[in-house]
Scaffold this active site. Structure first.
Site, short mmCIF file in Angstrom:
data_model
loop_
_atom_site.label_atom_id
_atom_site.label_comp_id
_atom_site.label_asym_id
_atom_site.label_seq_id
_atom_site.Cartn_x
_atom_site.Cartn_y
_atom_site.Cartn_z
CD GLU A 65 -120.56 -32.82 -56.18
OE1 GLU A 65 -120.63 -34.01 -55.81
OE2 GLU A 65 -119.92 -32.44 -57.18
CG ASP A 112 -119.93 -37.31 -61.77
OD1 ASP A 112 -121.02 -36.73 -61.58
OD2 ASP A 112 -119.02 -37.34 -60.91
#
Length: 707
Positions: A125, A216
């Site tokens: 993250e 991602d």
């Protein structure tokens, strides 16, 4: 000399601990496999890829052919593998020993299968604090990649973000690449030619600039509508072909190749941050609304862009404040980490316990943003299960009987009480209503208080907005698209005012219904729900006795009666049983005429699925765990989860009426807004009529067994 650029394409693939097998299989079929298949067709295309250890372990077991495929692409220098924390923890959340342990353990795992030096790592993250520099360097990592927003918060301009920098902590250095936020929104949603235009604007005569795309892998097939867009409609191959058609000036490289062939752009120290969206999610709801309002208004001001770059939003650690349940999970993790660290590190049990601990540090259920995160019970269940497993291994060979410890587990300067025997561990919070906030059943490695209160979220205002209905054909970034998975969610937006724990002491007004309590639209007639209780503890020969007590007021017949609640909890050696004796003393001059109830919350795996149900006396089934009902004149209630293989029985010695209802939250995930079962609430109730200076008492047993 023509203008040139270096381009790094970095893909991060991750599935959390505890995710459903069918969900991971779908991601494999829709994103991971087709992406590698297309990559295999273009030998001159280079990509840096990070697989989280959670996902790679699943691939090793379930899709071993993909390991061979990855190894082939690595061997022909088409893929550079990135390391990281094995089970994708938020690094700043961990003790230093676990940070380094996670990184080194995953490096060894990657080298076992791919026999390549791992030089850099993915930051989960992109949650960054400067002290991670030394951590990563001590774990033998040479580089990492963060969002360009981290660099902009430090004052760097766009033209300065075309290469890597060096940072330092206590004399240890680390190379850091900035990844383009613009490209995160372009790829794979805009036409490839738009990316080319951006690349041209950055190209230089010397060709010493590097542009990084890092995001991602699930964007390439799993996010809504992206599978058709990326593969069936050919976006990915069009993008690749455009890059290869322009390879005379676009040099496709990996992180290591840039480090080996180009100097750094200089030294930098970055502020604590994550990607921009994350820092907004970390804010309290009302603060987020103000932040979003100002941020959007700046778009209409000529100098607004110069202000927006410094609007950092919140701080990741504050998810533990925004979601107290996250803080409790964190406190458990830290407690277990300390226990594991005290083990004999030469024994096999230590390595097994460390692995369980590391799996319990997977970041997903510790926070919430555009993904389900903490709102997904199966993710919380899984992480808690691994922490309990590590704790059981750490306890091996130690005291077996009932014993207790008093400590400030959650670091709020208030004591918590932990009572443990061979069958269960029970955590009490005296300063918060004398609640039980965690109940670990060791034989099944589950926390039966894996609950979540209903709370307002910023996106609740958007649920009825037609802009967010699932009627859009074009693939968009998940930050711009949030379809609703089911209708009627706006009718389920109820909010709780206290954590859904156990031993919550209520006084209800006459006429209060189960619907009132379910909606949290009733008025509390007492002052006990979250008030602080005093406590005393007695360690017996074969039990631990905890006495929790406080004086408060109860509204009764126009008077405010002073009453004292005493709850005495006994936990025996080697028995999954909690015996609770309630005594209520009326210290006023008036009769205390009230409805007293004790709230228990129990978390099972589903509310209305097969094999999850309530039963009453004679094991008569009355419905699934999602029913909302008032039961009259009962003295026992059982809950069964056949999938978990667990049964919980509550019984009491004085018949009473019972409220039962489910706790459903309305939350967002990558697939849309959804209603999620969190737990079942059970409140046995009794009508009191206590004369002045008189007492009333009831005995409640809570027992657990495996099926």
């Amino acid at each position: 000399m023509s203008k040139k650029i270096n381009l790094i394409l970095a893909i991060h693939n991750h599935q959390p601990i505890g995710n459903f097998d069918n969900v991971i299989s779908e991601a494999y079929d829709k994103a991971y496999k087709p992406f590698l298949d297309i990559l295999s067709k273009y030998p001159s295309l280079k990509v840096s890829i990070h697989f989280s250890g959670c996902l790679l372990e699943w691939i090793v077991i379930n899709k071993p052919d993909m390991i061979a495929q990855i190894r082939h692409l690595v061997n022909r220098n088409q893929i550079e593998l990135m390391g990281g924390g094995f089970y994708e923890p938020i690094m700043v959340m961990l003790p230093e020993r676990d940070r380094i342990g996670q990184i080194k353990r995953y490096t060894e795992y990657l080298q076992k299968y791919f026999v390549r030096k791992i030089r850099g790592m993915w930051v989960p993250e992109r949650v960054w604090e400067q002290n991670l520099t030394k951590t990563f360097a001590d774990a033998n990592m040479e580089y990492t990649v963060l969002d360009d927003s981290h660099f902009k918060y430090a004052g760097l301009e766009d033209h300065q973000l075309l290469g890597y920098y060096v940072t330092e902590e206590q004399g240890r250095t680390l190379k850091i690449f900035p990844a383009s936020e613009l490209l995160r929104y372009y790829i794979p949603f805009e036409e490839p030619t738009k990316c080319i235009e951006y690349f041209k604007s950055c190209a230089t005569e010397g060709g010493d600039v590097t542009i990084v795309y890092a995001d991602d892998g699930e964007k390439f097939g799993v996010w809504p509508k992206t599978y058709d867009h990326v593969y069936k409609n050919g976006w990915l191959e069009r993008f690749i072909n455009v890059l290869l058609d322009n390879r005379d000036w676009i040099n496709l490289v990996t992180f290591s190749e840039v480090i080996d062939n180009f100097s750094s752009k200089g030294k930098v120290y970055l502020p604590d941050a994550s990607y921009r969206e994350m820092l907004g999610w970390a804010l309290p709801v009302e603060a987020y609304f103000r932040y979003e309002d100002v941020y959007n208004k700046l778009n209409n001001i000529p100098w607004g862009i110069n202000v927006k770059r410094f609007m950092k939003g919140g701080f990741w650690r504050n998810f533990k404040i925004k979601y107290p349940e996250s803080n409790l999970l964190y406190a458990k993790m830290m407690h277990v980490s300390n226990m594991v660290d005290l083990m004999d590190k030469k024994k096999d049990d230590y390595m097994a316990a460390q692995k369980e601990l590391f799996m319990g540090q997977c970041n997903c259920p510790y926070w919430h943003g555009v993904f389900g995160g903490i709102y997904l019970p199966h993710l919380r269940f899984a992480v808690a299960s691994h922490l309990i497993a590590a704790e059981v291994l750490a306890e091996k060979g130690k005291a077996k009987g009932a014993h207790y410890c008093i400590s400030d587990y959650d670091c709020d300067t208030k004591d918590e009480i932990c009572v443990s025997n061979s069958q269960m561990t029970v955590y009490f919070k005296p300063d918060r209503g004398g609640h039980i906030y965690e109940l670990d059943y060791k034989p099944k490695r589950i926390n039966l208080l894996n609950t979540l209160m209903r709370r307002r979220e910023v996106y609740h205002n958007k649920i009825t907005d037609t802009l967010y209905k699932d009627d859009l054909e074009q693939a968009k970034s998940i930050h711009d698209l949030m379809p609703s998975k089911q209708t009627g969610l706006e009718k389920m937006l109820y909010y709780d005012t206290y954590l859904k724990e156990g031993l919550i002491d209520h006084f209800f007004e006459s006429g209060t219904t189960v619907k009132d309590v379910f909606k949290n639209e009733y008025r509390e007639a007492g002052s006990f729900v979250t008030s602080s209780y005093n406590y005393k503890i007695d360690q017996g020969k074969d039990n631990v006795l905890i006495k929790l007590y406080r004086e408060g007021e109860v509204e009764s017949g126009g008077h405010r009666c002073t009453v004292r609640i005493i709850k005495e909890i006994t936990i025996m050696d080697n028995a999954p049983l909690i015996n609770i004796v309630y005594t209520i003393e009326n210290h006023s001059k008036h009769i205390c005429d009230a409805q007293f109830g004790v709230e228990f919350n129990i978390s099972m795996t589903a509310g209305d699925a097969f094999g999850r149900y309530y039963y009453i006396k004679d094991r008569e089934t009355i419905g699934n765990l999602a029913i909302e009902q008032e039961l009259n004149s009962q003295n026992k209630l059982g809950l069964v989860d056949e999938w978990l293989g667990v049964e919980v029985l509550l019984d009491w010695n004085i018949s009473g009426d019972v409220f039962v209802f489910p706790i459903y939250t309305v939350s967002q995930s990558e697939s849309g807004y959804e209603l999620v079962y969190q737990n079942s609430s059970i409140i046995p109730r009794w009508s009191l009529n206590i004369k002045p200076e008189d007492t009333w008492s009831v005995v409640i047993n809570k027992s657990i067994k495996s099926l």
